[in-house]
Design an enzyme around this catalytic site. Structure first.
Site, PDB file in Angstrom:
ATOM      1  N   HIS A 165       0.863  -1.185   0.000  1.00 51.95           N
ATOM      2  CA  HIS A 165       0.000   0.000   0.000  1.00 51.95           C
ATOM      3  C   HIS A 165       0.891   1.224   0.000  1.00 51.95           C
ATOM      4  O   HIS A 165       1.956   1.220   0.623  1.00 51.95           O
ATOM      5  CB  HIS A 165      -0.894   0.002   1.256  1.00 51.95           C
ATOM      6  CG  HIS A 165      -2.051   0.931   1.145  1.00 51.95           C
ATOM      7  ND1 HIS A 165      -1.937   2.279   1.366  1.00 51.95           N
ATOM      8  CD2 HIS A 165      -3.351   0.704   0.822  1.00 51.95           C
ATOM      9  CE1 HIS A 165      -3.121   2.844   1.189  1.00 51.95           C
ATOM     10  NE2 HIS A 165      -3.995   1.912   0.853  1.00 51.95           N
ATOM     11  N   ASP A 197      -7.826  -5.346   0.457  1.00 52.01           N
ATOM     12  CA  ASP A 197      -8.323  -6.175  -0.640  1.00 52.01           C
ATOM     13  C   ASP A 197      -7.867  -7.620  -0.555  1.00 52.01           C
ATOM     14  O   ASP A 197      -8.394  -8.476  -1.265  1.00 52.01           O
ATOM     15  CB  ASP A 197      -7.877  -5.583  -1.983  1.00 52.01           C
ATOM     16  CG  ASP A 197      -8.689  -4.363  -2.337  1.00 52.01           C
ATOM     17  OD1 ASP A 197      -9.854  -4.306  -1.915  1.00 52.01           O
ATOM     18  OD2 ASP A 197      -8.164  -3.468  -3.012  1.00 52.01           O
TER      19      ASP A 197
HETATM   20  N1  ACO Z   1       4.152  -7.682  -4.017  1.00 52.10           N
HETATM   21  C1  ACO Z   1       5.497  -7.740  -4.008  1.00 52.10           C
HETATM   22  N2  ACO Z   1       6.303  -6.674  -3.838  1.00 52.10           N
HETATM   23  C2  ACO Z   1       5.710  -5.494  -3.693  1.00 52.10           C
HETATM   24  C3  ACO Z   1       4.325  -5.355  -3.695  1.00 52.10           C
HETATM   25  C4  ACO Z   1       3.529  -6.499  -3.866  1.00 52.10           C
HETATM   26  N3  ACO Z   1       2.195  -6.422  -3.906  1.00 52.10           N
HETATM   27  N4  ACO Z   1       3.988  -4.055  -3.524  1.00 52.10           N
HETATM   28  C5  ACO Z   1       5.154  -3.407  -3.427  1.00 52.10           C
HETATM   29  N5  ACO Z   1       6.207  -4.270  -3.529  1.00 52.10           N
HETATM   30  C6  ACO Z   1       7.611  -3.937  -3.471  1.00 52.10           C
HETATM   31  C7  ACO Z   1       8.036  -3.250  -4.765  1.00 52.10           C
HETATM   32  O1  ACO Z   1       8.441  -4.178  -5.745  1.00 52.10           O
HETATM   33  C8  ACO Z   1       9.145  -2.354  -4.286  1.00 52.10           C
HETATM   34  O2  ACO Z   1      10.283  -3.149  -4.144  1.00 52.10           O
HETATM   35  P1  ACO Z   1      11.764  -2.548  -4.470  1.00 52.10           P
HETATM   36  O3  ACO Z   1      11.958  -1.418  -3.508  1.00 52.10           O
HETATM   37  O4  ACO Z   1      12.696  -3.695  -4.247  1.00 52.10           O
HETATM   38  O5  ACO Z   1      11.698  -2.077  -5.884  1.00 52.10           O
HETATM   39  C9  ACO Z   1       8.690  -1.939  -2.897  1.00 52.10           C
HETATM   40  O6  ACO Z   1       7.818  -2.979  -2.442  1.00 52.10           O
HETATM   41  C10 ACO Z   1       7.934  -0.604  -2.896  1.00 52.10           C
HETATM   42  O7  ACO Z   1       6.851  -0.731  -3.816  1.00 52.10           O
HETATM   43  P2  ACO Z   1       6.185   0.432  -4.652  1.00 52.10           P
HETATM   44  O8  ACO Z   1       5.640  -0.127  -5.927  1.00 52.10           O
HETATM   45  O9  ACO Z   1       7.104   1.589  -4.717  1.00 52.10           O
HETATM   46  O10 ACO Z   1       4.973   0.826  -3.734  1.00 52.10           O
HETATM   47  P3  ACO Z   1       3.838   1.830  -4.121  1.00 52.10           P
HETATM   48  O11 ACO Z   1       3.504   2.547  -2.882  1.00 52.10           O
HETATM   49  O12 ACO Z   1       4.196   2.638  -5.313  1.00 52.10           O
HETATM   50  O13 ACO Z   1       2.655   0.874  -4.591  1.00 52.10           O
HETATM   51  C11 ACO Z   1       0.742  -0.474  -4.563  1.00 52.10           C
HETATM   52  C12 ACO Z   1       1.599   0.543  -3.795  1.00 52.10           C
HETATM   53  C13 ACO Z   1       0.359   0.095  -5.951  1.00 52.10           C
HETATM   54  C14 ACO Z   1      -0.520  -0.744  -3.770  1.00 52.10           C
HETATM   55  C15 ACO Z   1       1.564  -1.766  -4.736  1.00 52.10           C
HETATM   56  O14 ACO Z   1       1.914  -2.255  -3.454  1.00 52.10           O
HETATM   57  C16 ACO Z   1       0.820  -2.819  -5.542  1.00 52.10           C
HETATM   58  O15 ACO Z   1       0.845  -2.797  -6.774  1.00 52.10           O
HETATM   59  N6  ACO Z   1       0.133  -3.787  -4.846  1.00 52.10           N
HETATM   60  C17 ACO Z   1      -0.634  -4.813  -5.510  1.00 52.10           C
HETATM   61  C18 ACO Z   1      -1.988  -4.283  -5.995  1.00 52.10           C
HETATM   62  C19 ACO Z   1      -2.977  -4.009  -4.849  1.00 52.10           C
HETATM   63  O16 ACO Z   1      -3.154  -4.833  -3.959  1.00 52.10           O
HETATM   64  N7  ACO Z   1      -3.645  -2.843  -4.906  1.00 52.10           N
HETATM   65  C20 ACO Z   1      -4.650  -2.455  -3.919  1.00 52.10           C
HETATM   66  C21 ACO Z   1      -4.152  -1.358  -3.041  1.00 52.10           C
HETATM   67  S1  ACO Z   1      -5.301  -1.052  -1.709  1.00 52.10           S
HETATM   68  C22 ACO Z   1      -6.582  -0.194  -2.356  1.00 52.10           C
HETATM   69  O17 ACO Z   1      -6.486   0.464  -3.361  1.00 52.10           O
HETATM   70  C23 ACO Z   1      -7.958  -0.294  -1.709  1.00 52.10           C
END
Ligand code: ACO
Length: 381
Positions: A263, A317
């Site tokens: 998140h 979620d």
């Molecule tokens: N699985 C594995 N690794 C992850 C995940 C994940 N779901 N989410 C983040 N990471 C990792 C990234 O790869 C990154 O790693 P790195 O630093 O080695 O490159 C690190 O954690 C930071 O991740 P970001 O993508 O920068 O986090 P951001 O805050 O931009 O993204 C998001 C947040 C979009 C929710 C992301 O976690 C994601 O895509 N999750 C899956 C989709 C999801 O569940 N969305 C619902 C969100 S809740 C809602 O909207 C109600």
């Protein structure tokens, strides 16, 4: 002008002052008007929480009783609106149907002046009360069933379930649905809330404001992740396959994202996921624990060791789709249910916006041509 800095997605840019809700992502805290969402999900009701969001304080017994009464009076939709919904294509997405029917609802109750607080309160009640009716009516009509009239003796969550399935929910199913509505009712300045505030800032009607927010919520980057979690759990299939599945995904794509994890704001387990899981356990004690839930638990455990240090933990979620599916709710209704809940937050922000309104009118950085000539059509190559 051209040296203005653009912040993509307005990330971290404050766009309004708000007293509605607060997220503390480091400490897994989400509070509505200062009260933690865990407390509300356990002890409150969607109706009471809506009042809290809208008015800023918990209602008295009398205020809550009146609020219940006023909402129940506005649950029914006009016969002609049902006919409109009946004519929507059955294959249409329920979020599109909801957006169109919210806009149509407004045509039956025109709001001419958004400075009239009595009219605004009436629209607020009507929108909260009739969104479940609109969702349920489309769902039934697309399946060839007649819409079910609202049940006067059931609360908001119980009545929603009743209108979808024409049967009353068990107490634990009612409770979990009520809690899901509470948990999704508000979440600070997200895209759909901002959209509501932008539309509201033009002094457009509350119905247009909510229709705009519904359209914004419909996008997969906002409302749709729980559907993807279900697809992922289906793909994994069994508890035994969790480890090999994730290992293979990570080997193929090092940046692989596990759906329902991570998140932007929460760097610990989303407090809503924790409460939802607790309530899900209650429901599952009445029926067999779904296999998908067992897979989700195993996946959470395995992911903790891999992603925990990065602050990637289950978000709301991760479990909500499994819960909705176990209640017999079709996948394409997950986001409409989110809207049925979030309307309380959107309207709270709309009222707040109107209190101190200035139309949103940001700036752009122009990157187009300058001084281009108009070539007559016959002279163009
Ligand atoms: N699985 C594995 N690794 C992850 C995940 C994940 N779901 N989410 C983040 N990471 C990792 C990234 O790869 C990154 O790693 P790195 O630093 O080695 O490159 C690190 O954690 C930071 O991740 P970001 O993508 O920068 O986090 P951001 O805050 O931009 O993204 C998001 C947040 C979009 C929710 C992301 O976690 C994601 O895509 N999750 C899956 C989709 C999801 O569940 N969305 C619902 C969100 S809740 C809602 O909207 C109600």
């Amino acid at each position: 002008m051209s040296q203005m800095e653009i912040i993509p997605g307005l990330a971290d840019v404050p766009v309004a002052k708000s007293a509605v809700s607060l997220i503390d992502g480091k400490n897994a805290r989400l509070a509505y008007r200062g009260i933690s969402v865990e407390t509300l999900a356990r002890d409150s009701s969607f109706e009471e929480t809506s009042w809290l969001l809208l008015k800023g304080d918990l209602p008295t017994q009398r205020q809550l009783a009146d609020f219940h009464h006023e909402l129940r009076q506005r649950r029914k939709i006009k016969y002609k609106l049902k006919e409109v919904i009946k004519n929507f294509p059955e294959q249409g997405h329920p979020m599109d149907a909801l957006q169109a029917s919210v806009a149509a609802l407004g045509m039956f109750y025109p709001v001419r002046d958004v400075t009239n607080s009595a009219a605004n309160w009436d629209a607020t009640l009507r929108l909260i009360a009739s969104m479940p009716t609109l969702v349920a009516a489309f769902h039934r009509l697309r399946n060839g069933d007649e819409p079910v009239d609202p049940h006067p003796d059931l609360d908001h969550a119980g009545n929603f379930y009743w209108m979808l399935f024409e049967r009353e929910p068990s107490p634990s199913i009612r409770k979990v649905l009520d809690a899901c509505l509470i948990l999704h009712a508000e979440h600070t300045m997200n895209a759909s809330t901002f959209s509501a505030r932008v539309t509201g800032s033009t002094l457009s009607t509350p119905y247009n404001t909510i229709a705009a927010a519904v359209g914004t919520l419909a996008g997969p980057l906002h409302g749709g992740a729980n559907e993807e979690v279900l697809a992922m759990l289906d793909e994994i299939g069994t508890v035994e396959n969790v480890k090999p599945w994730l290992d293979a995904k990570r080997a193929a794509t090092p940046s692989f994202k596990v759906m329902g994890m991570g998140h932007r704001v929460y760097k610990v387990k989303d407090p809503r996921a924790t409460v939802l899981q607790e309530l899900a356990e209650h429901v599952f004690s009445e029926m067999s624990r779904p296999k998908k839930y067992e897979v989700a638990i195993e996946l959470e455990k395995y992911c903790a060791g891999i992603y925990g240090t990065k602050g990637v933990w289950p978000n709301v979620d991760f479990f909500s789709g499994v819960v909705y599916q176990s209640l017999g709710i079709p996948t394409d209704l997950f986001t409409p249910i989110f809207a049925v809940a979030r309307v309380a937050g959107w309207l709270s922000h709309w009222h707040e916006q109107l209190e101190n309104n200035r139309i949103f009118r940001p700036e752009q950085v122009y990157t187009g041509k300058e001084n281009a000539s108009y070539v007559p059509l016959e002279k163009r190559p």
